[in-house]
Design a protein around this motif. Sequence first.
Motif, PDB file in Angstrom:
ATOM      1  N   VAL A 154     -58.397-116.838 -30.731  1.00 42.20           N
ATOM      2  CA  VAL A 154     -57.409-116.037 -31.393  1.00 42.20           C
ATOM      3  C   VAL A 154     -56.285-116.368 -32.107  1.00 42.20           C
ATOM      4  O   VAL A 154     -55.326-115.386 -33.383  1.00 42.20           O
ATOM      5  CB  VAL A 154     -56.425-115.744 -30.382  1.00 42.20           C
ATOM      6  CG1 VAL A 154     -55.331-114.754 -30.158  1.00 42.20           C
ATOM      7  CG2 VAL A 154     -57.831-114.791 -29.397  1.00 42.20           C
ATOM      8  N   LEU A 155     -55.972-117.951 -32.136  1.00 43.38           N
ATOM      9  CA  LEU A 155     -54.985-118.371 -33.187  1.00 43.38           C
ATOM     10  C   LEU A 155     -55.485-118.318 -35.281  1.00 43.38           C
ATOM     11  O   LEU A 155     -54.564-117.508 -35.625  1.00 43.38           O
ATOM     12  CB  LEU A 155     -54.652-119.592 -32.723  1.00 43.38           C
ATOM     13  CG  LEU A 155     -53.991-120.236 -30.828  1.00 43.38           C
ATOM     14  CD1 LEU A 155     -53.679-121.448 -31.254  1.00 43.38           C
ATOM     15  CD2 LEU A 155     -52.560-119.402 -31.436  1.00 43.38           C
ATOM     16  N   ALA A 156     -56.492-118.158 -34.830  1.00 39.63           N
ATOM     17  CA  ALA A 156     -56.914-118.445 -36.321  1.00 39.63           C
ATOM     18  C   ALA A 156     -56.687-116.732 -36.799  1.00 39.63           C
ATOM     19  O   ALA A 156     -56.604-116.993 -37.804  1.00 39.63           O
ATOM     20  CB  ALA A 156     -58.540-118.533 -36.302  1.00 39.63           C
ATOM     21  N   LEU A 200     -48.710-110.048 -26.557  1.00 42.97           N
ATOM     22  CA  LEU A 200     -50.248-108.969 -26.376  1.00 42.97           C
ATOM     23  C   LEU A 200     -50.699-109.016 -25.038  1.00 42.97           C
ATOM     24  O   LEU A 200     -51.162-109.495 -23.666  1.00 42.97           O
ATOM     25  CB  LEU A 200     -50.952-110.313 -27.020  1.00 42.97           C
ATOM     26  CG  LEU A 200     -50.244-110.559 -29.019  1.00 42.97           C
ATOM     27  CD1 LEU A 200     -51.709-111.055 -29.968  1.00 42.97           C
ATOM     28  CD2 LEU A 200     -50.232-109.158 -29.630  1.00 42.97           C
ATOM     29  N   PRO A 201     -51.078-107.757 -25.181  1.00 42.43           N
ATOM     30  CA  PRO A 201     -51.969-107.775 -23.696  1.00 42.43           C
ATOM     31  C   PRO A 201     -53.052-108.413 -23.802  1.00 42.43           C
ATOM     32  O   PRO A 201     -53.793-109.072 -24.694  1.00 42.43           O
ATOM     33  CB  PRO A 201     -52.555-106.060 -24.069  1.00 42.43           C
ATOM     34  CG  PRO A 201     -52.528-106.038 -25.884  1.00 42.43           C
ATOM     35  CD  PRO A 201     -51.394-106.862 -26.496  1.00 42.43           C
ATOM     36  N   ALA A 202     -53.688-108.371 -21.818  1.00 36.91           N
ATOM     37  CA  ALA A 202     -54.948-109.045 -22.070  1.00 36.91           C
ATOM     38  C   ALA A 202     -55.589-109.135 -22.729  1.00 36.91           C
ATOM     39  O   ALA A 202     -56.505-109.919 -22.613  1.00 36.91           O
ATOM     40  CB  ALA A 202     -54.754-109.415 -20.716  1.00 36.91           C
ATOM     41  N   ASP A 203     -55.966-106.989 -22.811  1.00 33.25           N
ATOM     42  CA  ASP A 203     -58.028-107.133 -24.059  1.00 33.25           C
ATOM     43  C   ASP A 203     -57.586-107.260 -24.656  1.00 33.25           C
ATOM     44  O   ASP A 203     -58.256-107.002 -25.580  1.00 33.25           O
ATOM     45  CB  ASP A 203     -57.565-105.642 -23.170  1.00 33.25           C
ATOM     46  CG  ASP A 203     -56.505-104.565 -23.375  1.00 33.25           C
ATOM     47  OD1 ASP A 203     -55.894-104.598 -24.059  1.00 33.25           O
ATOM     48  OD2 ASP A 203     -57.312-103.482 -23.271  1.00 33.25           O
ATOM     49  N   PHE A 204     -56.988-107.882 -25.987  1.00 33.11           N
ATOM     50  CA  PHE A 204     -56.658-107.952 -27.081  1.00 33.11           C
ATOM     51  C   PHE A 204     -57.715-108.379 -27.624  1.00 33.11           C
ATOM     52  O   PHE A 204     -58.288-108.179 -28.623  1.00 33.11           O
ATOM     53  CB  PHE A 204     -55.440-108.653 -27.368  1.00 33.11           C
ATOM     54  CG  PHE A 204     -55.257-109.116 -28.712  1.00 33.11           C
ATOM     55  CD1 PHE A 204     -54.111-108.273 -30.021  1.00 33.11           C
ATOM     56  CD2 PHE A 204     -56.028-110.040 -29.562  1.00 33.11           C
ATOM     57  CE1 PHE A 204     -54.151-108.513 -31.159  1.00 33.11           C
ATOM     58  CE2 PHE A 204     -55.489-110.481 -30.950  1.00 33.11           C
ATOM     59  CZ  PHE A 204     -54.727-109.621 -32.031  1.00 33.11           C
ATOM     60  N   SER A 205     -58.087-109.668 -27.403  1.00 32.82           N
ATOM     61  CA  SER A 205     -59.713-110.096 -27.732  1.00 32.82           C
ATOM     62  C   SER A 205     -60.328-109.105 -27.884  1.00 32.82           C
ATOM     63  O   SER A 205     -61.712-109.157 -28.847  1.00 32.82           O
ATOM     64  CB  SER A 205     -59.691-111.578 -27.199  1.00 32.82           C
ATOM     65  OG  SER A 205     -58.341-112.225 -27.241  1.00 32.82           O
ATOM     66  N   SER A 245     -61.454-107.979 -31.928  1.00 34.18           N
ATOM     67  CA  SER A 245     -60.483-108.864 -32.236  1.00 34.18           C
ATOM     68  C   SER A 245     -61.064-110.506 -32.720  1.00 34.18           C
ATOM     69  O   SER A 245     -60.660-111.358 -33.338  1.00 34.18           O
ATOM     70  CB  SER A 245     -59.218-109.316 -32.028  1.00 34.18           C
ATOM     71  OG  SER A 245     -58.261-107.576 -31.255  1.00 34.18           O
ATOM     72  N   GLY A 246     -61.798-110.745 -31.622  1.00 35.29           N
ATOM     73  CA  GLY A 246     -62.210-112.097 -30.536  1.00 35.29           C
ATOM     74  C   GLY A 246     -62.831-113.024 -31.789  1.00 35.29           C
ATOM     75  O   GLY A 246     -63.500-113.860 -32.474  1.00 35.29           O
ATOM     76  N   GLY A 247     -64.598-111.706 -32.369  1.00 33.44           N
ATOM     77  CA  GLY A 247     -65.439-111.775 -33.098  1.00 33.44           C
ATOM     78  C   GLY A 247     -64.718-112.273 -34.937  1.00 33.44           C
ATOM     79  O   GLY A 247     -65.224-112.388 -35.162  1.00 33.44           O
TER      80      GLY A 247
END
Length: 229
Positions: free
Chosen positions: A139-141, A203-208, A57-59
């Motif tokens: 994350v916001l994008a 959102l959970p801490a591991d979302f990214s 998700s972060g990528g």
Amino acid sequence: MQLTLQSQTLGDVVVVRCQGRIVSGEEARLLQDEIDKLTKLTKSVVLNLGEVTYVDSGGLGALVRIFGALRAARGDLKLCQLSPFVEQVLGATNLLKVFQPCASEKEAMEAFSVHRVTAQDTAQPAATRIVCLDSSLDVLAYLKLLLQRSGYEVFTTRYLSDAVALAVGTKPRLLVCGPALHGNDSVAEKVRQSAPAVQLLHLPADFSTSEADQASRHLVDRVRSLLTS
């Protein structure tokens, strides 16, 4: 495999060939740094993702932010030769129509001379408003584009004071608190004091670092569930 990048300037276009993983953290920063360096020369960038084996998700957020930044600077980002994994992720997150990937580097380079009207270009304001709060621009994008593609009008901010102001001023139905705010109870308290009608989604801490397709489906399902309850 860690991310490796090979860049080549072809006329007024830069082609960046990516190999490995585009994930939250060092790899996403490496890609962003390379793009920042190259776009001092040109705002026309092609990313060849044929050898990208994994995107979280972060990528994906980093790709979305690069795309938005280049568009804002009157440039553009073209993706080409998607690996099966990347194509699956973009399809699952409803972003294939946004990026409009090309089959080859040649096709991507030729596409810069053709204006493509996307759903994002012609989107109309949605009736249901959502505010997203997190410290990460990636994350916001990602959240903004994902939720816009699902039919919502989205406002984003990195600051709690701005989120509260948006909650009061725009009257959203929902405030999405990103993974950087996981466990921060003060956010909920301040929002409830100023805008008690706004629902909160943490959102959970591991979302990214989660698999992008699963994380996006889960997020959209939770948003729809909250807004229809």
